[in-house]
Design an enzyme around this catalytic site. Structure first.
Site, PDB file in Angstrom:
ATOM      1  N   SER A   1      52.631 -18.092   1.660  1.00  0.00           N
ATOM      2  CA  SER A   1      53.939 -17.818   1.069  1.00  0.00           C
ATOM      3  C   SER A   1      54.304 -16.343   1.252  1.00  0.00           C
ATOM      4  CB  SER A   1      53.946 -18.240  -0.399  1.00  0.00           C
ATOM      5  OG  SER A   1      55.258 -18.274  -0.911  1.00  0.00           O
TER       6      SER A   1
ATOM      7  N   ASP B   1      57.166 -28.779   1.877  1.00  0.00           N
ATOM      8  CA  ASP B   1      57.062 -27.337   1.675  1.00  0.00           C
ATOM      9  C   ASP B   1      58.440 -26.699   1.645  1.00  0.00           C
ATOM     10  OD1 ASP B   1      56.115 -24.740   1.565  1.00  0.00           O
ATOM     11  OD2 ASP B   1      55.556 -24.646   3.682  1.00  0.00           O
TER      12      ASP B   1
ATOM     13  N   HIS C   1      53.755 -26.825  -0.561  1.00  0.00           N
ATOM     14  CA  HIS C   1      53.547 -25.389  -0.440  1.00  0.00           C
ATOM     15  C   HIS C   1      52.120 -25.056  -0.858  1.00  0.00           C
ATOM     16  CE1 HIS C   1      55.371 -21.496   0.206  1.00  0.00           C
ATOM     17  NE2 HIS C   1      54.903 -21.038  -0.932  1.00  0.00           N
TER      18      HIS C   1
END
Length: 627
Positions: free
Chosen positions: A167, A315, A342
């Site tokens: 991320s 995601d 994610h």
């Protein structure tokens, strides 16, 4: 045992132990020649000064039994989520410092395999000094050059560094390549962001306010040493952000936290933005693209570094980020798309036999870094560069290109009569009705365990997944195919070429691709969205990046209000996926004007949306089907 309860509150990204695949030629399965050579690590935490006198807090891990004169590469994790935490007594006698569990597992893994590891608080976050006028700022990225320069000069360094993260740290892993430091050789970017506007904050031009509010509140409190977002019990375990070793009384930590008070309130800024070229209040000379990877492609290309991109079908819209990044650069590259949310933790395919993620991310990172940082010829760059998973078929596949070379587009026409709405493949069958009318239901939503909620743990109100959508489908305008005569695998980006009108000057349009079982069960497959006033497309040569589908600027000057009831052509693409539609089931396209759980409505609200179906204003969907 209570000490371990802190895990529930401080885990930003869990990476659970993965089940390895049986095929030794499969990514994620690797036996390093250096595995288990190093059992334990040394740890030190200190400040690194930047040229402008800002001090960055770093945690450095080295193999404990490193031989004199031995030189090793380092893995750099560059985060704004706090590098480590100090627990209250007596818990810190058990764990000190506390590092998010998934990351700690990776640190230990790399140490065992002969790597150094550094975890850094970016400026204006954690125990680092400075302030953050924006996420991914130029100052933050430039700091990375000096961090890597320090690493390369250490007596234990072989002069090679790799970056990695999930991320935000996955995005900084790539942004640090823009500095072109010769020691930075490779980046493993998981669930990273290529385009801040289109891929996370404004997908299709729709403001993703609930996510931004949750993420903004979380990071702002974290920057002030406030761990309350993890729940009321968090403060029973957490004392503070971890001070560096020479700051036992946290004097320097408190000075750094005082500087964090000047950090920009990201949620407030984004509430005042709608278009890609809107300016933030703190600098009217720049736009959001100034902080996106997409704005730095020439610099990343010049680095020559290898880039490995990993994302999932649940995601958010970040599978688009992985694809655009892979297609836009000539750097040595690899890409994996899996059935993941994610953080890529579990198999979220609705047809999975197990939640286990049948892919060992740590081993794949090691395979990648061993090749690029240690020169181990393990074949990773000799195999096809794309690896993707097909849901329902539950099978991994190789590809030399994206979309895969064995896919071709099939055209399906929308039609309707007084009782049914259909999509027909390769058919010129005329529609009985010249348009289908949909009274927009503003309670329609995709659920609190959707792909969008997976973008941060604190936004994940339910386990990631889409339960049977029969009830929700009744709120939408949907079109079904006939029962399929054979299995069809759709892989890539579904394209839509529609003619739409509404009874206002603007509206949101959300399209879902779904599968309908004979018993009526409805499986979510993927989706796409578009703010209709931002529908204008431009030629691909206008843009510096490459993507499948249609190109839009989302600029204010390209806004085109609708004339109520007048049809306009809408071209859009859905978030990429690979999914097998089963023989006997139906393909469904569902149309919504709202997602109450995730995207801001346009005011004034449109009442009715019309999908036009006549010869003059036809509507069709193009499905990328594997041969």
């Amino acid at each position: 045992m209570k000490a371990f309860g802190i895990i529930a509150f401080c885990c930003f990204v869990f990476l659970l132990p993965a089940k390895a695949l049986n095929n030794q030629n499969t990514p994620g399965v690797y036996e390093s020649p250096n595995e288990q050579l190093y059992k334990r690590s040394t740890f030190q935490s200190f400040y690194l000064p930047m040229p402008d006198s800002v001090l960055l807090a770093v945690d450095l891990y080295l193999p404990k039994n490193l031989k004199e004169g031995e030189k090793i590469p380092l893995i750099l994790h560059y985060t704004r989520y706090t590098r480590s935490i100090q627990l209250k007594w007596p818990f810190r006698w058990i764990i000190n410092p506390f590092v998010q569990p998934g990351l700690k597992d990776e640190i230990d893994f790399f140490i065992r395999n002969g790597y150094a590891f550094m975890n850094v608080d970016t400026r204006g976050s954690g125990a680092s000094f400075g302030y953050r006028k924006m996420e991914f700022s130029k100052e933050e990225v430039k700091d990375g050059y000096y961090v890597i320069d320090w690493i390369a000069q250490q007596h234990w360094s072989n002069g090679k560094v790799g970056t990695m993260g999930v991320s935000y740290p996955g995005t900084t892993a790539e942004l640090l390549l823009t500095n072109n430091h010769p020691a930075l050789k490779a980046a493993f970017c998981r669930n990273s962001i290529f385009d801040l506007y289109e891929d996370i904050v404004f997908p299709g031009g729709l403001r993703h306010s609930p996510f931004v509010e949750v993420w903004g509140d979380f990071t702002r409190k974290l920057d002030f040493n406030d761990f309350s977002p993890f729940g009321r019990r968090a403060n029973r375990f957490v004392k503070s952000i971890n001070p560096v070793d020479d700051d036992r009384r946290a004097v320097l930590l408190n000075m750094a936290l005082e500087e964090h008070k000047d950090n920009t309130d990201i949620f407030s800024e984004l509430l005042n933005m709608q278009y890609r070229d809107d300016n933030p209040s703190f600098d009217t000379s720049i736009v959001i693209d100034a902080y996106s990877v997409m704005n730095y492609l020439p610099q990343i290309e010049r680095s020559g570094a290898a880039i490995y991109r990993l994302s999932g079908y649940f995601d958010g819209a970040l599978a688009n980020s992985a694809v655009k990044g892979y297609l836009s650069l000539s750097n040595p590259g690899k890409m994996i798309l899996g059935p993941w949310r994610h953080g890529s933790q579990k198999n979220k395919s609705p047809h999975r036999s197990s939640l286990e993620m049948e892919f060992d991310v740590k081993q794949e990172m090691l395979r990648f870094f061993d090749y690029h940082l240690k020169g181990i010829e393990n074949g990773i760059m000799d195999e096809p560069q794309i690896y993707y998973y097909t849901m329902r078929e539950e099978k991994w596949k190789w590809a030399e290109s994206w979309p895969p070379e064995n896919t071709f587009y099939t055209s399906w026409q929308f039609t309707a009569d007084s009782t049914n709405r259909h999509i027909h493949m390769d058919s010129n069958e005329p529609s009985i009705l010249d348009k289908a009318t949909y009274e927009i239901d503003y309670t329609a939503a995709s659920g609190l365990g959707s792909r969008w909620n997976s973008l941060t743990e604190l936004y994940m109100y339910e386990p990631t997944g889409y339960p049977d959508r029969q009830i929700e489908s009744n709120k939408l305008l949907y079109f079904d195919s006939n029962p399929l005569e054979e299995n069809k695998i759709v892989t890539g980006h579904v394209l839509l070429d529609l003619h739409v009108s509404v009874d206002e000057e603007d509206a949101n349009l959300i399209i879902y691709l779904e599968e309908v079982e004979p018993d009526g069960t409805i499986h979510y497959v993927t989706e796409g969205q578009l703010r209709l006033s931002l529908r204008k497309t431009r030629d691909e040569n206008y843009f510096a990046y490459t993507k499948p589908g249609f190109y839009r600027t989302y600029y204010k000057a390209d806004k085109r209000l609708l004339v109520p009831y007048k049809p306009v052509r809408i071209e859009m693409d859905l978030i990429p996926v690979s999914y097998q539609f089963a023989k006997g089931n139906k393909i469904r396209i569902s149309i919504a004007g709202a997602d109450a759980d995730h995207f801001d409505d346009i005011e004034p609200r449109a009442g009715n949306l019309f999908l036009h179906l006549c010869n003059q204003f036809p509507s069709k969907v193009l499905l990328p089907v594997e041969k």
